[in-house]
Design a protein around this motif. Sequence first.
Motif, mmCIF file in Angstrom:
data_model
loop_
_atom_site.group_PDB
_atom_site.id
_atom_site.type_symbol
_atom_site.label_atom_id
_atom_site.label_comp_id
_atom_site.label_asym_id
_atom_site.label_seq_id
_atom_site.Cartn_x
_atom_site.Cartn_y
_atom_site.Cartn_z
ATOM 1 N N VAL A 161 0.857 -1.182 0.000
ATOM 2 C CA VAL A 161 0.000 0.000 0.000
ATOM 3 C C VAL A 161 0.894 1.232 0.000
ATOM 4 O O VAL A 161 1.812 1.343 0.816
ATOM 5 C CB VAL A 161 -0.940 0.015 1.225
ATOM 6 N N PHE A 162 0.633 2.160 -0.913
ATOM 7 C CA PHE A 162 1.479 3.333 -1.089
ATOM 8 C C PHE A 162 0.712 4.603 -0.747
ATOM 9 O O PHE A 162 -0.521 4.599 -0.649
ATOM 10 C CB PHE A 162 1.973 3.413 -2.541
ATOM 11 N N ILE A 163 1.467 5.675 -0.592
ATOM 12 C CA ILE A 163 0.869 6.984 -0.431
ATOM 13 C C ILE A 163 1.427 7.901 -1.520
ATOM 14 O O ILE A 163 2.639 8.093 -1.641
ATOM 15 C CB ILE A 163 1.128 7.557 0.988
ATOM 16 N N ARG A 164 0.544 8.328 -2.395
ATOM 17 C CA ARG A 164 0.798 9.234 -3.530
ATOM 18 C C ARG A 164 1.562 8.596 -4.692
ATOM 19 O O ARG A 164 1.153 8.706 -5.834
ATOM 20 C CB ARG A 164 1.520 10.506 -3.062
ATOM 21 N N VAL A 165 2.686 7.907 -4.437
ATOM 22 C CA VAL A 165 3.498 7.336 -5.510
ATOM 23 C C VAL A 165 3.716 5.847 -5.234
ATOM 24 O O VAL A 165 4.070 5.465 -4.111
ATOM 25 C CB VAL A 165 4.863 8.041 -5.626
ATOM 26 N N GLY A 166 3.493 5.002 -6.255
ATOM 27 C CA GLY A 166 3.650 3.568 -6.088
ATOM 28 C C GLY A 166 4.379 2.931 -7.257
ATOM 29 O O GLY A 166 4.681 3.592 -8.258
ATOM 30 N N GLU A 167 4.647 1.640 -7.148
ATOM 31 C CA GLU A 167 5.371 0.914 -8.180
ATOM 32 C C GLU A 167 4.922 -0.532 -8.191
ATOM 33 O O GLU A 167 4.667 -1.126 -7.143
ATOM 34 C CB GLU A 167 6.881 0.986 -7.920
ATOM 35 N N CYS A 168 4.813 -1.117 -9.387
ATOM 36 C CA CYS A 168 4.453 -2.516 -9.524
ATOM 37 C C CYS A 168 4.880 -3.013 -10.899
ATOM 38 O O CYS A 168 4.562 -2.365 -11.912
ATOM 39 C CB CYS A 168 2.945 -2.709 -9.330
ATOM 40 N N ASP A 169 5.609 -4.120 -10.946
ATOM 41 C CA ASP A 169 6.016 -4.748 -12.205
ATOM 42 C C ASP A 169 6.716 -3.777 -13.150
ATOM 43 O O ASP A 169 6.446 -3.753 -14.362
ATOM 44 C CB ASP A 169 4.806 -5.371 -12.905
ATOM 45 N N GLY A 170 7.604 -2.957 -12.608
ATOM 46 C CA GLY A 170 8.370 -2.034 -13.426
ATOM 47 C C GLY A 170 7.631 -0.789 -13.861
ATOM 48 O O GLY A 170 8.175 0.033 -14.610
ATOM 49 N N LYS A 171 6.406 -0.613 -13.407
ATOM 50 C CA LYS A 171 5.622 0.582 -13.745
ATOM 51 C C LYS A 171 5.490 1.483 -12.520
ATOM 52 O O LYS A 171 5.440 1.005 -11.387
ATOM 53 C CB LYS A 171 4.225 0.195 -14.239
ATOM 54 N N LEU A 172 5.435 2.787 -12.764
ATOM 55 C CA LEU A 172 5.213 3.756 -11.703
ATOM 56 C C LEU A 172 3.749 4.193 -11.714
ATOM 57 O O LEU A 172 3.099 4.206 -12.765
ATOM 58 C CB LEU A 172 6.114 4.978 -11.886
ATOM 59 N N TYR A 173 3.253 4.570 -10.531
ATOM 60 C CA TYR A 173 1.868 5.017 -10.405
ATOM 61 C C TYR A 173 1.825 6.277 -9.550
ATOM 62 O O TYR A 173 2.481 6.350 -8.508
ATOM 63 C CB TYR A 173 0.997 3.920 -9.786
ATOM 64 N N LEU A 174 1.062 7.252 -10.003
ATOM 65 C CA LEU A 174 0.886 8.519 -9.286
ATOM 66 C C LEU A 174 -0.588 8.688 -8.963
ATOM 67 O O LEU A 174 -1.430 8.753 -9.874
ATOM 68 C CB LEU A 174 1.383 9.687 -10.140
#
Length: 497
Positions: free
Chosen positions: A103-116
Motif C-alpha cells: 500500500v502506497f501513499i501518492r506514488v507507487g510501483e508494480c512490475d516495473g511501472k510507476l503510479y501517481l
Amino acid sequence: MTATRNTVTLDETERSSQMTQVEVLLGLANEVEFFTADDDTAYADVRVKGHRETYPIASQSFSDWLVRRYYEETDRTPSAAALVSATGLLQARARFDGAKRSVFIRVGECDGKLYLDLANDKWEVVEIDSDGWRVTVDPPVRFRRSRGMLSLPTPTKGGDINILKQLLNITSDTNFILAVSWLLAAMRPTGPYPILIVTGEQGSAKSTFTALLRRILDPNCAPTRALPRDERDFFIAANNGHILAFDNVSRLPPLLSDTMCRLATGGSFSTRQLHTDREEILIHAARPIICNGIEEFVSRPDLADRAVSLTLRPVPDEERKLEREIWSEFHAHHPLILGVLLDAAVHGLRNFANVKLDRFPRMADFVQWVVACEPALWPAGSFLSAYCTNRDEVVEGILDGDSVAIAVRTLITQRGAWRGTASQLCEALAELSSGKDKQANLPTCPRALSGKLRRLAPSLRKGGIEISFDREGRNRNRMIHIIHVTPGPDAEEPETG
C-alpha cells in the motif's frame, strides 16, 4: 422478581438486537475485498460509484462506508458496539484470510511501472511505463489517503519544462536543473532522495518556492510546516505524506539531522503501542524532503553529502507579484508541468537499465534515474555537471564553517602530515588556535574529537586530506594518521556510458 425478570429479558433483547446488527454488517462486508499491507495493517477495497476505494479497516472512512451501507439496507444506523464488533471481526478476517498487498501513499510501483495517485473523487491514478502514461481507475497497486491530501489535476501533454522556471524565483539554469531533478526523484516510491535545502535572505520567496514544488506532486492543505520537535513526530509526518516540506528552519539539532539522513535513504522508527506493554508500532519510510531558511542551517557533513543546496536571490520590488497572481498562474499551468514530468519519467523507465556510470557517487540510484530522464528535458550531461558542482560547493561550505576542519587543514598545511593519538591531536590543534573563542569551538575530549573526525573524513577527503585510524605498539594504542592526498574520484564528475 418481576422487575428482575424484565431486566434480564431487556438485556437479552438488546444482546439479540446487537448480534443481528453485527450479522447484517458482516453480510454487507461480503462485497468487500480484504487484505493486509506489509506492516500487517488490515485494509478493505470497497466499490463506490463504479470505482475502487481503499481504506484501513480501523479508519473512520471505512466505518462511515459501513454505516452508510447499513442505513441503505435497513433505514437505521447500527449501534457503536455493533460497529466495533463488526470491524474487529473484519480485521481478523483480513489478517488470517486476506492476501498481502503493498500500500502506497501518492506514488507507487508494480512490475516495473510507476503510479501517481491523483487523489481525486474518482480515485484516478496515472500509470507510467516505458511506452507512455495514461489515467486509470483500476491500477494493480493500492493507495491510501491521509488527512490533508489534496487532488492533483489531470495531466496534459504538450508542455515545456521552462514554464516552471518562469514560476520559480530561479535565474540560474544550474539551480533550475537541480530543482527539477529533485522533483524527478520524488516521482519514485523509494529512495534515495536528495534533501533539497533552500536558503536566501528575507524577501527571496523561499516559502512560496517550497510550497510550489510540493504542490506539483503532493499537494496538501498544509503545504509547509514547522520542523518537528523529535524523531517520532518526523516519522509520523513521513507516514502521512509523500513529500515533507519545512519552512523557516533556523537550526537543525543533531538528532533531527540524523533523522533526515535516515529518511533520505530509508529508515525505520518504533514506539510502544498505546494501552499495551509488549506491542510496537513500526514505521518505515523514505521520503523526499525540502527545507528552507535564511541561514545556512546544515552543519553536519553526512547531511550535506545527501543534500542539494539552492540559494534564491532577493525579489526586486518591481518584479514582485501578489500571492493570488502566482497561484493563479501556477494552477493554469499545473496540468502541463505535470505532463512534462510524466514524459520525463517515461523516458527514464525506458533508458534506466542502459545508463552506466563510470563511478558511483553518493545517492547513485538518484543520479542514475535523473541521467536516464534528462534527455527529455535538457542536453545530456547537464545534470551531472550541475550536481557534482553543487555537492562540491556544499561540502566546501561545511568545511569552511567547521572549526575542527579549519584546524586540521591548517595543521596539514604547516606540517604536511601528522600521526599520533587523539589526545596528542587535541593538544596540537589547540596550539594552532589563537583566541579563547576559537579554542572554545574545538573538542577538548579526545573521544569527541575522534568522533568529529570520523564524520568529517569523507568531506575532508574530497578536499585533499585523508584521515585514517589504526592501532600500533604493544599496547595497541589508537592512532590517527592525517596526510595530503589527491581528491577522490567522487569529487570529480562521473561519466556515463
